[in-house]
Design an enzyme around this catalytic site. Structure first.
Site, PDB file in Angstrom:
ATOM      1  N   CYS A   1      -9.695 -84.542   6.310  1.00 11.91           N
ATOM      2  CA  CYS A   1     -10.948 -85.222   6.603  1.00 11.91           C
ATOM      3  C   CYS A   1     -12.126 -84.441   6.018  1.00 11.91           C
ATOM      4  CB  CYS A   1     -11.141 -85.354   8.107  1.00 11.91           C
ATOM      5  SG  CYS A   1      -9.805 -86.244   8.928  1.00 11.91           S
TER       6      CYS A   1
ATOM      7  N   GLY B   1     -11.762 -89.260   3.031  1.00  9.99           N
ATOM      8  CA  GLY B   1     -11.369 -90.154   4.109  1.00  9.99           C
ATOM      9  C   GLY B   1     -12.168 -91.435   4.082  1.00  9.99           C
TER      10      GLY B   1
ATOM     11  N   ASN C   1     -11.441 -81.081  11.049  1.00  9.71           N
ATOM     12  CA  ASN C   1     -10.656 -81.293   9.838  1.00  9.71           C
ATOM     13  C   ASN C   1      -9.422 -80.417   9.937  1.00  9.71           C
ATOM     14  OD1 ASN C   1      -9.704 -81.818   7.250  1.00  9.71           O
ATOM     15  ND2 ASN C   1     -11.037 -80.303   6.294  1.00  9.71           N
ATOM     16  N   GLY C   2      -8.242 -81.039   9.874  1.00  9.77           N
ATOM     17  CA  GLY C   2      -7.013 -80.268   9.971  1.00  9.77           C
ATOM     18  C   GLY C   2      -6.010 -80.962  10.856  1.00  9.77           C
TER      19      GLY C   2
ATOM     20  N   TYR D   1      -5.374 -82.060  -5.723  1.00  9.11           N
ATOM     21  CA  TYR D   1      -5.710 -83.474  -5.546  1.00  9.11           C
ATOM     22  C   TYR D   1      -6.957 -83.741  -4.724  1.00  9.11           C
ATOM     23  CZ  TYR D   1      -5.266 -88.348  -3.966  1.00  9.11           C
ATOM     24  OH  TYR D   1      -5.502 -89.660  -3.693  1.00  9.11           O
TER      25      TYR D   1
END
Length: 448
Positions: A2, A28, A102-103, A243
């Site tokens: 995210c 996201g 985030n994670g 990516y």
């Protein structure tokens, strides 16, 4: 994977947060949200959809105050319900609180069950909500101490920004798996964001990366307070460079574009012994472009845009269902028939996860008249699921777990297939650092 952002000490906090989230939309696309704080009250707006759709002028006027936190959702835990959008807001004994994350927390189920057994009632399927309950149930008098206590029970990859009525707390896990950077706004105040590409849009100057295991506290003091909560064991995620991150971001001191270009050069060096007689190097846009440029430079084969991308379609890998991913590929990518007809192509992509997208690309190029399609992947084979924030939850979804390289080549209907080695990936990003490579080597190093 995210995106999170925190703005502190700026009268346009919510608007700046929305701009930062817009620049990190690639991380996201399912939902987005912002919480602001003004005069002891927290205001929250969140909804499914893109940043530009959710944060209208009317929504931003509602989000008052000089501090705000925001989130773009890419789901790895929980469903795609709006209930699982962030920030997560709650009222508790010390007042109001809002959290973005985030994670992925790998001990989320054990912690959640223990909390439920002790009377907690959960409203979402998110691991992030665990932290709310752990903080609320702690008996410490200060929020910073409650956060520390909660984190001692938390295992996994995380970057948290926690907002109270007048402070912000920024925490990065001891491994630094997910990226997080600090900047100073030229119009006053600070910004913390998952990627430095957010700084350009809001006119902020990069200060430094948040250290692994560090907690930064923003308050009315002139400078943020830094506390080293945990001993660092730095293992940044290699997949950020492959990516997820935007090419113009600096992730932990490494320029993403340069690392991807290096990956392409390494592919070309390893390909010299294969004696492929290709007419052109073409990228799978957009994340394959830097690697393809690097391959072309190293090999001397012409670089061409043989595939055109419709930029009004989002990223296919982070779509929640295979059916949606398949449709997005057809909507997103179109071959340059006049350019590739009768030609032998070297096609460069960043990765192969499930294999279905690669198969569609190869078939599309051959149906457009390509004589040969040699597929090159600027990362190693993804053989293991990732539990630290990437949506590859089972081995069965990973084609490299089920098939050999030759079998994958046959499945995607390519004339040849080669991957980057793990050693070449590490040297492309930069030696002298341990990276999180669990998708490639199965080393699940997070244990505490």
């Amino acid at each position: 994977m995210c995106a999170i952002v925190g703005i502190y000490g700026n009268d346009n906090a919510a608007r700046l947060a929305s701009l930062a989230l817009f620049s990190m939309q690639h991380r996201g696309q399912e939902a987005t949200g912002i919480s602001s704080s003004c005069e002891g009250k927290i205001y929250t707006k969140k909804n499914s959809g893109l940043v530009s759709e959710v944060f209208t002028d009317e929504a931003l006027k509602y989000l008052k105050g000089d501090m705000a936190i925001g989130h773009n959702r890419y789901s790895t835990a929980g469903s795609d319900s709006i209930l699982d959008a962030q920030p997560v807001f709650a009222k508790y004994s010390l007042g109001e609180i809002s959290i973005v994350h985030n994670g992925n927390l790998i001990n989320k189920e054990e912690v959640r069950q223990e909390l439920i057994d002790n009377g907690a009632i959960f409203q979402t399927g998110m691991d992030t909500e665990n932290l709310i309950h752990l903080i609320a149930k702690c008996k410490e008098g200060r929020l910073r101490d409650r956060i520390t206590s909660a984190l001692e029970k938390t295992i996994g990859a995380y970057c948290f920004i926690i907002q109270s009525r007048n402070k912000q707390f920024v925490i990065r896990d001891r491994y630094g798996i997910r990226p997080l950077s600090l900047g100073k706004l030229k119009t006053g105040g600070y910004i913390v964001a998952s990627e430095t590409c957010a700084f350009e849009l809001v006119d902020a100057e990069f200060v430094r990366d948040i250290n692994p295991g560090e907690m930064l506290i923003f308050s009315k003091k002139a400078e943020p307070e830094s506390i080293q909560l945990f001993e660092p064991e730095f293992r940044p995620c290699a997949f950020e460079y492959v990516y997820f991150a935007r090419p113009d971001s600096e992730i932990d001191g490494k320029n993403v574009y340069n690392t991807r270009e290096n990956m392409g050069k390494a592919l070309a060096q390893n390909d010299k012994s294969n004696n492929i007689k290709a007419d052109m190097v073409i990228p799978v846009p957009d994340s394959g472009v830097p690697a393809a440029l690097g391959y072309a430079q190293e090999s001397g084969i012409d670089f061409k845009y043989g595939i055109i991308r419709n930029h009004y379609v989002g990223r296919t890998f982070i779509e929640p269902t295979q059916e949606m991913r398949n449709m997005k590929v057809k909507m997103k990518l179109s071959p340059m028939r006049s350019l590739i007809k009768g030609k032998s192509l070297l096609v460069i992509d960043d990765s192969i996860v499930r294999g279905t997208t690669s198969k569609r690309i190869v078939r599309m190029l051959k149906e457009a008249g390509a004589k040969e399609v040699h597929f090159r992947v600027a990362s190693p084979e993804i053989k293991f699921p990732n539990f630290y924030g990437i949506d590859t939850p089972s081995k069965e979804e990973l084609i490299s777990h089920r098939m050999t390289k030759d079998e994958i080549c046959e499945y995607i209907e390519a004339d040849s297939l080669e991957y980057l080695s793990i050693d070449d990936l590490v040297s492309s990003i930069g030696n002298g650092r341990n990276y999180a490579l669990e998708s490639f080597d199965g080393d699940y190093f997070v244990t505490k």
